[in-house]
Design an enzyme around this catalytic site. Sequence first.
Site, PDB file in Angstrom:
ATOM      1  CG  ASP A   1      -2.476   0.388   0.612  1.00 23.66           C
ATOM      2  OD1 ASP A   1      -2.709  -0.300  -0.544  1.00 23.66           O
ATOM      3  OD2 ASP A   1      -3.171   0.673   1.380  1.00 23.66           O
TER       4      ASP A   1
ATOM      5  CE1 TYR B   1       5.328  -6.611   2.417  1.00 21.10           C
ATOM      6  CE2 TYR B   1       4.743  -8.855   3.077  1.00 21.10           C
ATOM      7  CZ  TYR B   1       4.505  -7.635   2.262  1.00 21.10           C
ATOM      8  OH  TYR B   1       3.482  -7.603   1.486  1.00 21.10           O
TER       9      TYR B   1
END
Length: 390
Positions: A106, A161
């Site tokens: 995002d 991540y």
Amino acid sequence: QAKRLSSGGEGLEGLEGNGRQTKRLKRDGGEEDAEDQSKKSPKRKIVLLMAYSGKGYHGMQRNVGSSQFKTIEDDLVSALVQSGCIPENHGEDMKKMSFQRCARTDKGVSAAGQIVSLKVRLIDDILEKINNHLPSHIRILGLKRVTGGFNSKNKCDARTYSYMLPTFTFAHKDDDVQEEAYRLNKETLEKVNKLLACYKGTHNFHNFTSQKGPKDPSAKRYIMEMYCGEPFVRENIEFAVIKVKGQSFMMHQIRKMIGLVIAIVKGYAAESIIERSWGEEKVDVPKAPGLGLVLERVHFEKYNRRFGNDGLHEPLEWTEEEEKIAVFKEQYIYPTIINTEREEKSMMNWLNTLSIHDFNSSAAEMQANNKNSKNSSDLEGSDGCDDDSD
């Protein structure tokens, strides 16, 4: 029947069965134009390895009809059309090219190993041509052929991540800290890693997103590893990188996992709050800033075992591209994180808000807060992939 004779890409005259001449084909410099070449090229299912710096973008996923919020996919689809890989009308409806992203990053979140799957026409020098139509902070680093039914989101086993943060983040709240002078000591790093290791395994992470209730089965997520690496100095500030690998992540989950550990290390919350957060009780979990979050790589172990060595397809490993990935991170991702932190002080400003969190608030208070957060339109820094990725 007409027979077309060609040599070296140059158009030659041909004769039809009735003796009439066919139209002479001409090409400047002996090269076909992109449109004709694209029509002749076979349409195949592929995956593209992408890297991008997410600053200035409202995430990865395209919002058709909402041009005011520019996304990474807007630039990608435009480059695919301009390079002749896909027809222009397919750019307006990505379902026509079976497009699927592996993870939905995002607003402001970067990626070093994003994967998208789609059908394209395999034109010559395809990577070079796509990259020629992309800004320098978005690169296609690799391409591989995959099975016709491949879906990059559904076939993904796990995602890794990283989260880069200044180490003064872990200084105790009672300490007088100078940002550039602070250095993380061994004991504090060990405490951080002890807390991060608590997340390993399967837990109910409903308190780490605004989208799930405690009874929702999809709130249970499996974390394979999570740790903080050795610190290093950039631009006179010491940084460290937290790595986390999991099957899939919900919106804001990673940022809240890190935010809670920071709150504990700084002395705002007790260690027992992690265990408590997995129960049905609502717990106030702070959300660390989106700056610093990077999609490092995505994993396809099951697919590789089944198709990676079948003689027709390659395993989805990117060993040969590792150097290009490292160079891109050093050129575009790390400098953006470091410079933005120095200029906007997002972490320092966020740390000043930790004192207003109530880590012992009642369930009723938290339910009211959660209702408000659900009504909020702020999706900044959504972690990872679409909410239904599991």
